[in-house]
Enzyme design. Structure first.
Site, PDB file in Angstrom:
ATOM      1  N   GLU A 184      -5.857  -8.439   0.534  1.00 25.20           N
ATOM      2  CA  GLU A 184      -6.516  -7.966   1.755  1.00 25.20           C
ATOM      3  C   GLU A 184      -7.986  -7.713   1.444  1.00 25.20           C
ATOM      4  O   GLU A 184      -8.313  -7.087   0.443  1.00 25.20           O
ATOM      5  CB  GLU A 184      -5.872  -6.677   2.290  1.00 25.20           C
ATOM      6  CG  GLU A 184      -4.461  -6.850   2.831  1.00 25.20           C
ATOM      7  CD  GLU A 184      -3.938  -5.586   3.513  1.00 25.20           C
ATOM      8  OE1 GLU A 184      -4.776  -4.754   3.926  1.00 25.20           O
ATOM      9  OE2 GLU A 184      -2.708  -5.441   3.628  1.00 25.20           O
ATOM     10  N   GLU A 229       0.802  -1.227   0.000  1.00 19.20           N
ATOM     11  CA  GLU A 229       0.000   0.000   0.000  1.00 19.20           C
ATOM     12  C   GLU A 229       0.838   1.282   0.000  1.00 19.20           C
ATOM     13  O   GLU A 229       0.752   2.102   0.938  1.00 19.20           O
ATOM     14  CB  GLU A 229      -0.972  -0.013   1.184  1.00 19.20           C
ATOM     15  CG  GLU A 229      -2.018  -1.106   1.066  1.00 19.20           C
ATOM     16  CD  GLU A 229      -3.134  -1.001   2.106  1.00 19.20           C
ATOM     17  OE1 GLU A 229      -3.031  -0.152   3.019  1.00 19.20           O
ATOM     18  OE2 GLU A 229      -4.108  -1.774   2.007  1.00 19.20           O
TER      19      GLU A 229
END
Length: 414
Positions: free
Chosen positions: A332, A232
């Protein structure tokens, strides 16, 4: 899940890096055979469900990088209450006391019993978020505060996974200088992301090369098949792709060349996919082999109508792999919903009337994510009381997620 003969052969020859689907590594999982077709002369041919050999995983969140929001009791017991990150807690405790506190955490947060439960629930993969400080030589001793001694616990964990035939994804979750501002998952609650500079990239390359060597040279890592170069990253940093992604890829392959690793055993290198919005690694790695992409699907923060019908419809019709990014793992996802509505009667997990929706939504996501090579739920465990929306184990134990992921096809109703 039972380990197949092929899996055992792979382990015995110390094959250490591959996509499971390319090796039939998972073998015949429970209920993975749809039926046997007669092939004449008393022979039969097995036909498998569409989910056969997919990655079905959980993240080991808050193991090697603790996020206080999801592990508040553990955080307080360690003496870290009131601090925002591992960096801050270590600065408070001091190196020796901090090392002791974190060692106690690493020793108990995930145990062999957890891995056995994962297998009972049809989980075949773990994604392990770690910080660059796992390679302790990369840390600036005069200005950075991180726990020491984590590598021995990582060695133990991946050894446990290997002994059970579980696939492992190693994820650089906390990058030097922090790749996102004000995010505990980076290990430091930094006011600005400091990662996007060449000298910080150099420390990340150092981490990646040390871990690549370790994966290929230590038998405990024999089922670690994938390494993610950063989790991320912040948007609007063009040198992430042009400099960091390009060089990270070449550094990992450089280490493998030095070790004479054959192509069929090369690590799969994973990048955030272009849908994340921080750039497209394919612009610099092209069609190089052994590449995968990571997509994170949290409808909680998506720009959609936040109704149950919308969540189900969105997940049922979800697609991935834009801009040539393939294969994709949804690395995720969860059952969490928009913060403003999460505790209202219509969404409250303590209200058993909502269980059917959450089960159907879980199934809809599983069915969608297995259109590519699979998924990894965030997370295996949390300390959020009766709210199981971030905890796969707790959701199974609450009879919301079924023990057999193959049940998804019949529950989703897409």
């Amino acid at each position: 899940m039972k380990v197949s003969l092929l899996s055992l052969l792979a382990l015995s020859t110390a094959v250490s890096a591959w996509l499971p689907s390319e090796r039939n590594f998972f073998g015949e999982q429970p209920n993975s055979v749809a039926h046997n077709l007669a092939a004449g002369k008393g022979r039969s041919v097995k036909r498998y469900l569409s989910a056969f050999n997919k990655i079905r995983g959980v993240n080991l969140g808050s193991l090697f990088i603790i996020e206080p929001w999801m592990a508040s009791q553990e955080w307080a017991a360690m003496g870290c209450d009131g601090t925002n990150s591992e960096f801050d807690c270590m600065a408070r405790l001091g190196q020796d006391a901090g090392n002791k506190a974190f060692a106690g955490h690493w020793d108990t947060w995930i145990t062999e019993e957890d891995l056995d439960r994962m297998m009972d629930f049809g989980i075949n993969t773990i994604r392990v978020p770690v910080g660059y400080w796992m390679v302790e030589e990369t840390v600036y001793r005069d200005s950075e505060h991180f726990p020491q001694g984590g590598m021995a616990f990582l060695d133990r964990l991946v050894g446990w996974a290997a002994n059970r035939g579980m696939y492992v994804i190693l994820d650089l979750h906390g990058a030097p200088g922090a790749q996102e501002a004000n995010q505990p998952f980076t290990g430091q609650y930094a006011g600005e992301p400091g990662f996007y500079q060449s000298y910080q990239f150099d420390r990340a390359y150092w981490f990646l090369q040390v871990m690549t060597d370790r994966i290929h040279q230590h038998t405990e890592y024999r089922t670690v098949g994938m390494i993610e170069v950063v989790n991320e990253p912040a948007r609007n940093h063009p040198n992430l792709v042009s400099e960091y992604y390009a060089t990270a890829h070449s550094k990992i392959r450089e280490s493998e060349t030095h070790l004479n690793i054959p192509a069929e055993s090369a690590l799969t290198i994973q990048f955030m996919d272009s849908a994340w919005g921080a750039g497209n690694a394919k612009d610099v790695v092209g069609d190089a082999p052994n590449i995968a992409y990571d997509d994170h699907r949290y409808l909680k923060w998506s720009d959609i109508e936040h109704t149950k019908e919308s969540y189900l419809r969105t997940s049922c019709t979800d697609t991935f792999g834009r801009d040539g990014n393939s294969p994709v793992i949804v690395g995720e996802w969860s059952l969490a919903v928009k913060s403003e509505i999460e505790n209202t009667p219509e969404w409250d997990p303590k209200n058993a009337d909502n269980n059917q929706f959450y089960q159907q939504w879980w199934a809809s996501q599983v069915q969608a994510y297995e259109r590519d090579i699979g998924w990894v739920f965030w997370s295996w465990k949390s300390q959020l009381g009766a709210d199981w929306r971030w905890s796969y184990r707790q959701a199974v134990e609450a009879n919301v997620i079924p023990k057999d992921p193959n049940s998804a096809a019949g529950i989703a109703k897409c």
